[in-house]
Write an enzyme that holds these catalytic residues in place. Sequence first.
Site, mmCIF file in Angstrom:
data_model
loop_
_atom_site.group_PDB
_atom_site.id
_atom_site.type_symbol
_atom_site.label_atom_id
_atom_site.label_comp_id
_atom_site.label_asym_id
_atom_site.label_seq_id
_atom_site.Cartn_x
_atom_site.Cartn_y
_atom_site.Cartn_z
ATOM 1 N N HIS A 55 35.406 33.705 50.624
ATOM 2 C CA HIS A 55 34.951 32.703 49.651
ATOM 3 C C HIS A 55 35.904 31.290 50.248
ATOM 4 O O HIS A 55 37.079 31.278 50.799
ATOM 5 C CB HIS A 55 35.681 32.635 48.325
ATOM 6 C CG HIS A 55 34.840 33.859 47.405
ATOM 7 N ND1 HIS A 55 34.883 33.752 46.096
ATOM 8 C CD2 HIS A 55 33.981 34.617 47.893
ATOM 9 C CE1 HIS A 55 33.912 34.715 45.805
ATOM 10 N NE2 HIS A 55 33.294 35.223 46.695
ATOM 11 N N GLU A 57 37.961 29.160 48.627
ATOM 12 C CA GLU A 57 39.397 28.960 48.431
ATOM 13 C C GLU A 57 40.120 29.945 49.123
ATOM 14 O O GLU A 57 41.386 29.540 49.613
ATOM 15 C CB GLU A 57 39.419 29.571 46.925
ATOM 16 C CG GLU A 57 38.671 28.637 45.762
ATOM 17 C CD GLU A 57 37.365 29.073 45.453
ATOM 18 O OE1 GLU A 57 37.046 28.986 44.169
ATOM 19 O OE2 GLU A 57 36.687 29.767 46.485
ATOM 20 N N CYS A 85 36.569 32.001 40.914
ATOM 21 C CA CYS A 85 36.040 33.164 40.417
ATOM 22 C C CYS A 85 37.483 33.839 40.054
ATOM 23 O O CYS A 85 38.553 33.484 40.582
ATOM 24 C CB CYS A 85 35.374 34.060 41.347
ATOM 25 S SG CYS A 85 36.134 34.762 42.766
ATOM 26 N N CYS A 88 39.375 34.516 43.502
ATOM 27 C CA CYS A 88 40.025 33.358 44.054
ATOM 28 C C CYS A 88 41.343 32.763 43.041
ATOM 29 O O CYS A 88 42.401 32.204 43.579
ATOM 30 C CB CYS A 88 39.097 32.375 43.869
ATOM 31 S SG CYS A 88 37.985 32.682 45.464
#
Length: 152
Positions: A55, A57, A85, A88
């Site tokens: 992801h 992040e 999410c 993260c």
Amino acid sequence: MQEINYEYFMREALKEAQKAFEKDEVPIGAVIAKDSRIIARAHNLRELAQDATAHAEVLAIRAACEVLGSWRLTGCSLYVTLEPCPMCAGAIILARLDRVVFGAWDPKAGAAGSVVDLFGIEKFNHHPEVISGVLAEECGTLLKEFFRQKRI
């Protein structure tokens, strides 16, 4: 104290999201800033890397840790185009980021209030400041366009 231009940094995160879009990745981008200077940039790479943790992040946090030579990102702010999410959000808490600024809300997986608020759990030992909705329309539009093209 110098005022932070959240929109400037979010526009930089949007540039990262556009890179993801061009790679046929879900267009989410992130930047990390320290002392008003960007020290890390990243965008989603889950499909290309075939890595569930790739992801924006998490990739930005890894890059910032490398730049600073520390896993502690105190004094840093993360700007991301979509509400983090749970994975993260956990990484943000563990990295000790001071602030999280996000654009669009994620009603299906958001962990900053949409589905759950991991940043607000009192028992955790770190609670970053959370600023939501910065350039939310632009961030959301890029995501909607990506998924609209997928349905064609």
